[in-house]
Design an enzyme around this catalytic site. Sequence first.
Site, PDB file in Angstrom:
ATOM      1  CG  ASP A  20      -6.811  -6.949  -2.989  1.00  0.00           C
ATOM      2  OD1 ASP A  20      -7.105  -6.374  -4.048  1.00  0.00           O
ATOM      3  OD2 ASP A  20      -6.792  -6.376  -1.875  1.00  0.00           O
ATOM      4  CG  ASP A  22      -4.371  -0.780  -4.022  1.00  0.00           C
ATOM      5  OD1 ASP A  22      -3.224  -1.094  -4.367  1.00  0.00           O
ATOM      6  OD2 ASP A  22      -5.034   0.114  -4.590  1.00  0.00           O
ATOM      7  CG  ASP A 228      -7.906  -5.450   1.912  1.00  0.00           C
ATOM      8  OD1 ASP A 228      -7.915  -5.623   0.671  1.00  0.00           O
ATOM      9  OD2 ASP A 228      -7.962  -4.328   2.440  1.00  0.00           O
TER      10      ASP A 228
END
Length: 301
Positions: A20, A22, A228
């Site tokens: 991922d 961001d 996240d």
Amino acid sequence: MPCDWMFPDEAPSSRLLFTDLDGSLLDHQSYDWSPAAPWLERLATLGVPVIPVTSKTRSELLPLRQTLGLTASPFVAENGAVVGLPPAWCHARLERTPGPDGLVIRTLGVDIGFIRQRLAVWRDRLGIRFTAMSEMALDALVAFTGLGEHEARLARMREGSEPLIWEDSDERLAAFRDGLAGDGLRLVRGGRFWHVTGEADKGSAVSWLVERLEALRGVRPLTLALGDGPNDIAMLEAVDQAVVILGCHGLEVSPRQPALYRSRASGPAGWVEGVDHWWGQAGHRPRPTPDEPSTPGRDLA
């Protein structure tokens, strides 16, 4: 970190790292990635593809891949709706016509026009309140995301998903989700937005790329993924080893994954911590967290 490590028992093509962006490889607020630079350089030297898997658009990813030095790797955009393949990942019979940027684009999701049409239908039918990214003024999008104006314009160039800010009750959210499901659409929570997509998700795109590599090179790679947010769960469940990076959003991220490590740090520092845990030098990994299984990593040393 030195970049002279060798694989003791495998070819470089036998590993893939999915990440991922961001809140993971990129800092949630500043979008800085410098803590991860030594690991990115090491993996590039060893020939390990680092594959961005993100809610960002293809338009956002093209310059970002240049900045991060990931132009030789595929990418997954819009939570699995769009996959970009560089030449080495293309099948000679299936992908003969790359675009002007040298990439072949495969769409795994549904068209953005259909998504926006159904959003309008369900807003009217249910009387619900939300603001789609395409409806946000540019200055409001800049303020909400922290992006610059140019980057915010690129973020609005959607092909297979529509981010939105939910402004109604949980009960109406459930009704909205059910309505979208009847259209073959799903609602996925990200760090800042809810995302409306087709049936494709980060996990299905990751599995598609793993199968593509196996078909092209005849090897089943060892796979690691880091993320996240809740929209990363499918990706984290689709790989051999996974890292949940400490998020800044307070949302639960609990993949069904036995080989799971949870970082103590957030953003790119947590990303480094996770890669260190699974693929770092023996004896230099952090101590396991209480909910972390004892599955050993495989060293790149």
